[in-house]
Design an enzyme around this catalytic site. Structure first.
Site, PDB file in Angstrom:
ATOM      1  N   ALA A  20       0.904  -0.917  -0.041  1.00 50.72           N
ATOM      2  CA  ALA A  20      -0.262   0.070  -0.335  1.00 50.72           C
ATOM      3  C   ALA A  20       1.277   1.101  -0.012  1.00 50.72           C
ATOM      4  CB  ALA A  20      -1.131  -0.008   1.478  1.00 50.72           C
ATOM      5  N   GLY A  48       0.636  -5.112   1.042  1.00 48.00           N
ATOM      6  CA  GLY A  48      -0.890  -4.962  -0.230  1.00 48.00           C
ATOM      7  C   GLY A  48       0.055  -5.845  -0.964  1.00 48.00           C
ATOM      8  N   GLU A  75      -0.465  -9.274  -0.368  1.00 48.33           N
ATOM      9  CA  GLU A  75      -1.797  -9.856  -0.288  1.00 48.33           C
ATOM     10  C   GLU A  75      -2.793  -9.693  -1.409  1.00 48.33           C
ATOM     11  OE1 GLU A  75      -2.045  -6.565   2.296  1.00 48.33           O
ATOM     12  OE2 GLU A  75      -2.970  -7.775   4.286  1.00 48.33           O
ATOM     13  N   GLU A 123       4.945  -5.304   6.858  1.00 44.85           N
ATOM     14  CA  GLU A 123       4.385  -4.158   7.807  1.00 44.85           C
ATOM     15  C   GLU A 123       4.603  -3.571   9.578  1.00 44.85           C
ATOM     16  OE1 GLU A 123       2.344  -5.996   6.324  1.00 44.85           O
ATOM     17  OE2 GLU A 123       1.437  -5.685   4.706  1.00 44.85           O
TER      18      GLU A 123
HETATM   19  N1  CAA Z   1       4.207   3.189  -1.286  1.00 39.97           N
HETATM   20  C1  CAA Z   1       4.841   3.949  -1.744  1.00 39.97           C
HETATM   21  N2  CAA Z   1       5.952   4.431  -2.436  1.00 39.97           N
HETATM   22  C2  CAA Z   1       6.794   3.395  -2.814  1.00 39.97           C
HETATM   23  C3  CAA Z   1       6.489   2.099  -1.703  1.00 39.97           C
HETATM   24  C4  CAA Z   1       5.622   1.834  -0.710  1.00 39.97           C
HETATM   25  N3  CAA Z   1       4.799   0.924  -0.586  1.00 39.97           N
HETATM   26  N4  CAA Z   1       7.407   0.911  -1.823  1.00 39.97           N
HETATM   27  C5  CAA Z   1       7.947   1.964  -2.607  1.00 39.97           C
HETATM   28  N5  CAA Z   1       8.323   3.062  -2.648  1.00 39.97           N
HETATM   29  C6  CAA Z   1       9.010   3.774  -3.394  1.00 39.97           C
HETATM   30  C7  CAA Z   1       9.890   4.523  -3.118  1.00 39.97           C
HETATM   31  O1  CAA Z   1       9.714   5.868  -2.161  1.00 39.97           O
HETATM   32  C8  CAA Z   1      11.053   5.057  -4.089  1.00 39.97           C
HETATM   33  O2  CAA Z   1      10.066   6.186  -4.609  1.00 39.97           O
HETATM   34  P1  CAA Z   1      11.172   7.950  -4.955  1.00 39.97           P
HETATM   35  O3  CAA Z   1      12.452   7.837  -5.644  1.00 39.97           O
HETATM   36  O4  CAA Z   1      10.681   9.019  -5.266  1.00 39.97           O
HETATM   37  O5  CAA Z   1      12.312   7.779  -3.373  1.00 39.97           O
HETATM   38  C9  CAA Z   1      10.131   4.487  -5.054  1.00 39.97           C
HETATM   39  O6  CAA Z   1       9.402   3.854  -4.847  1.00 39.97           O
HETATM   40  C10 CAA Z   1      11.683   3.305  -5.617  1.00 39.97           C
HETATM   41  O7  CAA Z   1      11.760   2.799  -3.946  1.00 39.97           O
HETATM   42  P2  CAA Z   1      13.547   2.419  -3.425  1.00 39.97           P
HETATM   43  O8  CAA Z   1      14.041   3.786  -4.154  1.00 39.97           O
HETATM   44  O9  CAA Z   1      13.000   1.936  -1.860  1.00 39.97           O
HETATM   45  O10 CAA Z   1      13.742   0.765  -4.234  1.00 39.97           O
HETATM   46  P3  CAA Z   1      14.845  -0.200  -3.442  1.00 39.97           P
HETATM   47  O11 CAA Z   1      15.335  -0.627  -4.593  1.00 39.97           O
HETATM   48  O12 CAA Z   1      16.143   1.041  -2.462  1.00 39.97           O
HETATM   49  O13 CAA Z   1      13.663  -0.540  -1.721  1.00 39.97           O
HETATM   50  C11 CAA Z   1      12.142  -2.165  -1.524  1.00 39.97           C
HETATM   51  C12 CAA Z   1      12.638  -1.638  -2.765  1.00 39.97           C
HETATM   52  C13 CAA Z   1      12.517  -3.274  -0.460  1.00 39.97           C
HETATM   53  C14 CAA Z   1      10.575  -3.186  -1.985  1.00 39.97           C
HETATM   54  C15 CAA Z   1      11.302  -0.812  -0.698  1.00 39.97           C
HETATM   55  O14 CAA Z   1      10.484   0.493  -1.611  1.00 39.97           O
HETATM   56  C16 CAA Z   1      10.257  -0.850  -0.131  1.00 39.97           C
HETATM   57  O15 CAA Z   1      10.889  -1.225   1.181  1.00 39.97           O
HETATM   58  N6  CAA Z   1       9.561  -0.743   0.380  1.00 39.97           N
HETATM   59  C17 CAA Z   1       8.667  -0.652   1.252  1.00 39.97           C
HETATM   60  C18 CAA Z   1       7.330  -1.806   1.169  1.00 39.97           C
HETATM   61  C19 CAA Z   1       6.597  -1.788   2.421  1.00 39.97           C
HETATM   62  O16 CAA Z   1       6.663  -2.047   3.732  1.00 39.97           O
HETATM   63  N7  CAA Z   1       5.063  -2.359   1.870  1.00 39.97           N
HETATM   64  C20 CAA Z   1       4.303  -2.477   2.723  1.00 39.97           C
HETATM   65  C21 CAA Z   1       3.627  -1.327   3.012  1.00 39.97           C
HETATM   66  S1  CAA Z   1       2.388  -1.174   4.063  1.00 39.97           S
HETATM   67  C22 CAA Z   1       1.193  -2.232   4.015  1.00 39.97           C
HETATM   68  O17 CAA Z   1       1.178  -2.759   2.608  1.00 39.97           O
HETATM   69  C23 CAA Z   1       0.083  -2.384   4.272  1.00 39.97           C
HETATM   70  C24 CAA Z   1      -1.398  -2.735   3.851  1.00 39.97           C
HETATM   71  O18 CAA Z   1      -1.168  -4.124   4.161  1.00 39.97           O
HETATM   72  C25 CAA Z   1      -1.987  -2.380   3.544  1.00 39.97           C
END
Ligand code: CAA
Length: 260
Positions: A66, A111, A114, A134
């Site tokens: 998400a 998400g 999921e 999460e």
């Molecule tokens: N939401 C918003 N933006 C996201 C994102 C997310 N879940 N995942 C990645 N992005 C964005 C980053 O912010 C980044 O944006 P900018 O270039 O503007 O800075 C872009 O995508 C590229 O990401 P990274 O630079 O972080 O890429 P990376 O290769 O270094 O890392 C990754 C990749 C490990 C997937 C890392 O992006 C990450 O950890 N993302 C978050 C994953 C996460 O925590 N997901 C769970 C979200 S909570 C949820 O989903 C709740 C639910 O159940 C409903």
């Protein structure tokens, strides 16, 4: 169909839905969730579509979760509504009387994992990464991860993934039954397409009954589930597809299913 955050293509009965926010690794914001909900709701009555493939744009991510930027400032009521929207989408995909294949082409986190979990079959590219991170963000999964993950891979393994937030690679996802198959990245969509074509060649009503029997049966006790299966089996005999399928076998020729 045109959408801001999705790509849609349909040919020969196979629809491909691509989440298209590659700059945010296809993260699901509210607008994207609503578009997915609208699209999958419409697919129910789209007679031309027999099987759906769901994937992510770009080479890096299926869906990285998400949208964290959108969620960070929201309050409890909005958080709950956001989760309910995700649940509505998951239920719509699970209730769709057509198979949905997730082609997981990179990160499937939070998400995104999921979303893959509510699909019927998951194929993964070698660079796929699955996880429910999460707890790293101070929240729990909100789109059904605490429920569908243990139902698919068992409580103990799910508990470990959900409590540690660890990511696992495609080989491990395959080992624990989270992915049905692992393919080189370039072969993922062709393999999903081939699988979709194979399923689309079967009796569509029978395929939708298989989905219904699994969906409803696994949520109830064995006696009721088997009774539901018997009802659906009986109902098959009210279809032209059953007459044609069995006649074709007896006449030693391929069946021509009309979906009736
Ligand atoms: N939401 C918003 N933006 C996201 C994102 C997310 N879940 N995942 C990645 N992005 C964005 C980053 O912010 C980044 O944006 P900018 O270039 O503007 O800075 C872009 O995508 C590229 O990401 P990274 O630079 O972080 O890429 P990376 O290769 O270094 O890392 C990754 C990749 C490990 C997937 C890392 O992006 C990450 O950890 N993302 C978050 C994953 C996460 O925590 N997901 C769970 C979200 S909570 C949820 O989903 C709740 C639910 O159940 C409903």
């Amino acid at each position: 169909m045109t959408f801001e955050n999705l790509l849609y293509d349909c040919s020969d009965g196979i629809a491909t839905v691509t989440v298209n926010r590659p700059k945010a690794l296809n993260a699901l914001n509210e607008a994207t969730l609503k578009e997915l909900l609208c699209l999958f709701t419409g697919l129910k009555d789209e007679a031309a579509v027999k099987v759906v493939i769901l994937t992510g744009a770009g080479e890096k991510a299926f869906v990285a979760g998400a949208d964290i930027a959108e969620m960070q400032p929201i309050d409890a009521v909005t958080g709950r509504q956001f989760a309910l929207l995700g649940h509505q989408l998951a239920a719509t995909i699970e209730d769709l009387p057509k198979p949905v294949i997730a082609a997981v082409n990179g990160f499937a986190l939070g998400g995104g994992c999921e979303l893959a979990l509510c699909c019927d079959i998951r194929l993964a590219s070698e660079n796929a990464r699955f996880g429910q991170p999460e707890v790293n963000l101070g929240v729990i999964p909100g789109f059904g991860g605490t429920q569908r993950l243990p139902r698919l891979i068992g409580k103990g393994l799910a508990c470990e993934l959900l409590m540690t937030g660890d990511m696992i690679n495609a080989a491990e996802a395959y080992r624990i039954g989270l992915a049905n198959k692992v393919l080189p990245a370039a072969e993922l969509l062709p393999a999903a397409g081939k699988l979709a074509v194979k399923i689309a060649s079967k009796g569509p009503i029978a395929v939708s009954f298989v989905k219904s029997a699994l969906r409803d049966g696994l949520e109830t006790d064995l006696t009721r589930a088997c009774s539901h299966e018997a009802d659906l089996f009986g109902l098959c005999f009210a279809t032209a597809d059953q007459k044609e399928g069995m006649l074709a076998f007896l006449e030693k020729r391929p069946a021509k299913f009309a979906g009736k």
